[in-house]
Scaffold this motif. Structure first.
Motif, mmCIF file in Angstrom:
data_model
loop_
_atom_site.group_PDB
_atom_site.id
_atom_site.type_symbol
_atom_site.label_atom_id
_atom_site.label_comp_id
_atom_site.label_asym_id
_atom_site.label_seq_id
_atom_site.Cartn_x
_atom_site.Cartn_y
_atom_site.Cartn_z
ATOM 1 N N PHE A 166 0.840 -1.197 0.000
ATOM 2 C CA PHE A 166 0.000 0.000 0.000
ATOM 3 C C PHE A 166 0.874 1.246 0.000
ATOM 4 C CE2 PHE A 166 -3.343 2.686 2.306
ATOM 5 C CZ PHE A 166 -4.080 2.895 1.145
ATOM 6 N N TYR A 212 -2.161 -0.849 -6.773
ATOM 7 C CA TYR A 212 -3.454 -0.857 -6.081
ATOM 8 C C TYR A 212 -4.306 -2.052 -6.518
ATOM 9 C CZ TYR A 212 -2.869 3.896 -4.160
ATOM 10 O OH TYR A 212 -2.452 5.002 -3.455
ATOM 11 N N VAL A 223 -8.156 0.939 -0.423
ATOM 12 C CA VAL A 223 -7.593 0.628 -1.743
ATOM 13 C C VAL A 223 -8.567 1.037 -2.846
ATOM 14 C CG1 VAL A 223 -6.901 -1.242 -3.282
ATOM 15 C CG2 VAL A 223 -6.056 -1.194 -0.940
#
Length: 451
Positions: free
Chosen positions: A120, A139, A158
């Motif tokens: 992330f 992502y 996300v």
């Protein structure tokens, strides 16, 4: 001497023997600052990174690898914290290097939460660097590998990030589909409103506003505010009011837009998110510029504060939004040359990926060019903006861009070209004939969505 200090000493010694600079050793995949931290013993590299460095230094990999000791307990978490701080401090390249190193060191057998957090971080760092296509890949990889369920905070975060990137790239249809699908999942599962869920709804508000569907955007904005007011989190409430301001602004309700954005400012002032506060100041300035009685001086004051913070904490697109708004303030204060310079600076920051904001910036540049007596350059910039908006399915905004072009061509004495541009404007706004309704007003320049 600690293992990392010894490793740094060996790297520095070999680099100097090869008469290489730190930038030479960094190459294209590392950064100068990362090499500096390695040599000072303040970073723990992965085995893969050390092997790459050994190749560049033309030394045996074992000479460097023998300095690597087994990871002490908690070291990966410390590295993650360092990467997060670097990203928050406006050093996305340093953060990217650090997140990549953590992901490599954790390997396939490392803690799943560490790999996920590092992934992330990689995606967010790439986004902050303006490398949107690469960020999307990261992502999407995270979304495909999600194991926390469709309503988890990580999953929602996300999806929100994906929507943000697709919006900047001009793929509004996919961004809306993604956000609506996730919102339907939450409703079907009966998951109670959370901070991140409210942020998802607020993101969807921004997307519908970009597409010109102000009815759906307005409904969702009201719903987001209702949900946010039941929570105690100022961030969620601030995001809801921020996007409600965006809807009111695009609908031409300047008084409501000012009330909402001031409410959002008061809420964000209670937190520590300097980047969000700066972006909100930018949105506030745009509303001030589009008010019934524009206040360019107050707008510039807000933008000056935003520019200072975004130079430290903002991404390239954040800075470009600010430069575009400053260009609009320059135009309002009769500084067309300054406005053109600001607009070109924004376009340089945006590169080729941020299609929607590029279109808005081109419209500002077109006005600045026209005021400087360059109608042909103005026409070219305006036409590029309209075509870019249409390609992004922002047809309502494209309609107003064509109308802007019509005005420019009319001012330049090109009556046939002006009429053709007006026809294109009507087509984008959904009319086959007749004039543009009196209620169809669009503030020039646009503003950034909060999502």
């Amino acid at each position: 001497m600690s293992d990392m200090v010894e490793l740094g000493s060996r790297i520095r010694k070999q680099r100097r023997l090869k008469k290489m600079s730190q930038s030479d050793l960094a190459g294209d995949d590392l950064s100068h600052s990362y090499i500096s931290l390695l040599e000072s013993g303040k970073r723990t590299p992965s085995e893969d990174v050390l092997r790459r460095i050994a190749v560049r230094l033309e030394c045996e990999p074992a000479y460097l690898l023998e300095c690597l000791a087994p990871d002490p307990s908690g070291s990966l978490e410390m590295e993650l914290s360092y990467a997060e701080m670097s990203l928050a401090d406006g050093a996305p390249q340093v953060a990217l290097d650090a997140f990549v190193a953590v992901r490599e060191r954790s390997g396939e057998e490392g803690p799943a939460e560490v790999r996920s957090a590092a992934g992330f971080g990689v995606a967010r760092s790439l986004e902050a660097l303006g490398r949107l296509e690469e960020a999307l890949v990261e992502y999407e990889r995270l979304r495909d590998g999600d194991t926390d369920g469709p309503g988890s905070v990580s999953d929602l975060a996300v999806v929100i990030a994906l929507c943000r990137c697709y919006r900047e790239l001009g793929d509004l249809a996919h961004a809306v589909e993604l956000a609506e699908s996730k919102l339907a999942d939450l409703q079907r599962l009966g998951i109670a409103a959370s901070v991140t869920a409210v942020e998802l709804t607020s993101t969807l508000v921004g997307l519908y506003t970009e597409r010109g569907d102000l009815h759906r955007a307005g409904y969702l904005a009201s719903r987001a505010i209702e949900q946010a007011e039941r929570l105690t989190d100022d961030r969620a409430r601030g995001a809801a009011y921020w996007n409600a301001s965006l809807v009111a602004h695009r609908a031409g309700r300047a008084t409501d837009a000012l009330a909402f954005v001031r409410r959002a400012l008061a809420l964000y002032a209670e937190g520590e998110d300097q980047r969000a506060m700066a972006r909100l100041r930018n949105a506030y300035a745009v509303v001030l510029l589009d008010a019934e009685t524009p206040d360019a001086v107050a707008a510039r004051e807000q933008l000056t504060l935003a520019e200072r913070e975004l130079s430290r904490h903002g991404s390239t697109v954040d800075q470009a939004y600010c430069q575009t708004a400053l260009a609009r303030a320059d135009l309002a204060l009769d500084d067309s040359a300054g406005a053109a310079d600001r607009a070109r600076s924004a376009l340089a920051l945006l590169g080729t990926g941020h299609r929607l904001q590029t279109a808005r910036t081109l419209l500002v540049l077109a006005r600045a060019e026209l005021r400087q007596g360059r109608p042909e350059q103005a026409r070219e910039a305006c036409e590029r903006a309209a075509l870019t908006l249409e390609a992004s399915e922002a047809t309502r905004q494209a309609g107003f861009a064509w109308a802007e072009l019509a005005e420019i061509q009319q001012d330049a004495g090109d009556v046939p070209g002006s009429l053709e541009a007006y026809r294109e404007s009507l087509r984008c706004l959904g009319y086959r004939s007749g004039g543009i309704p009196a209620t169809a007003t669009e503030p020039r320049g646009g503003t950034a969505a909060a999502g």
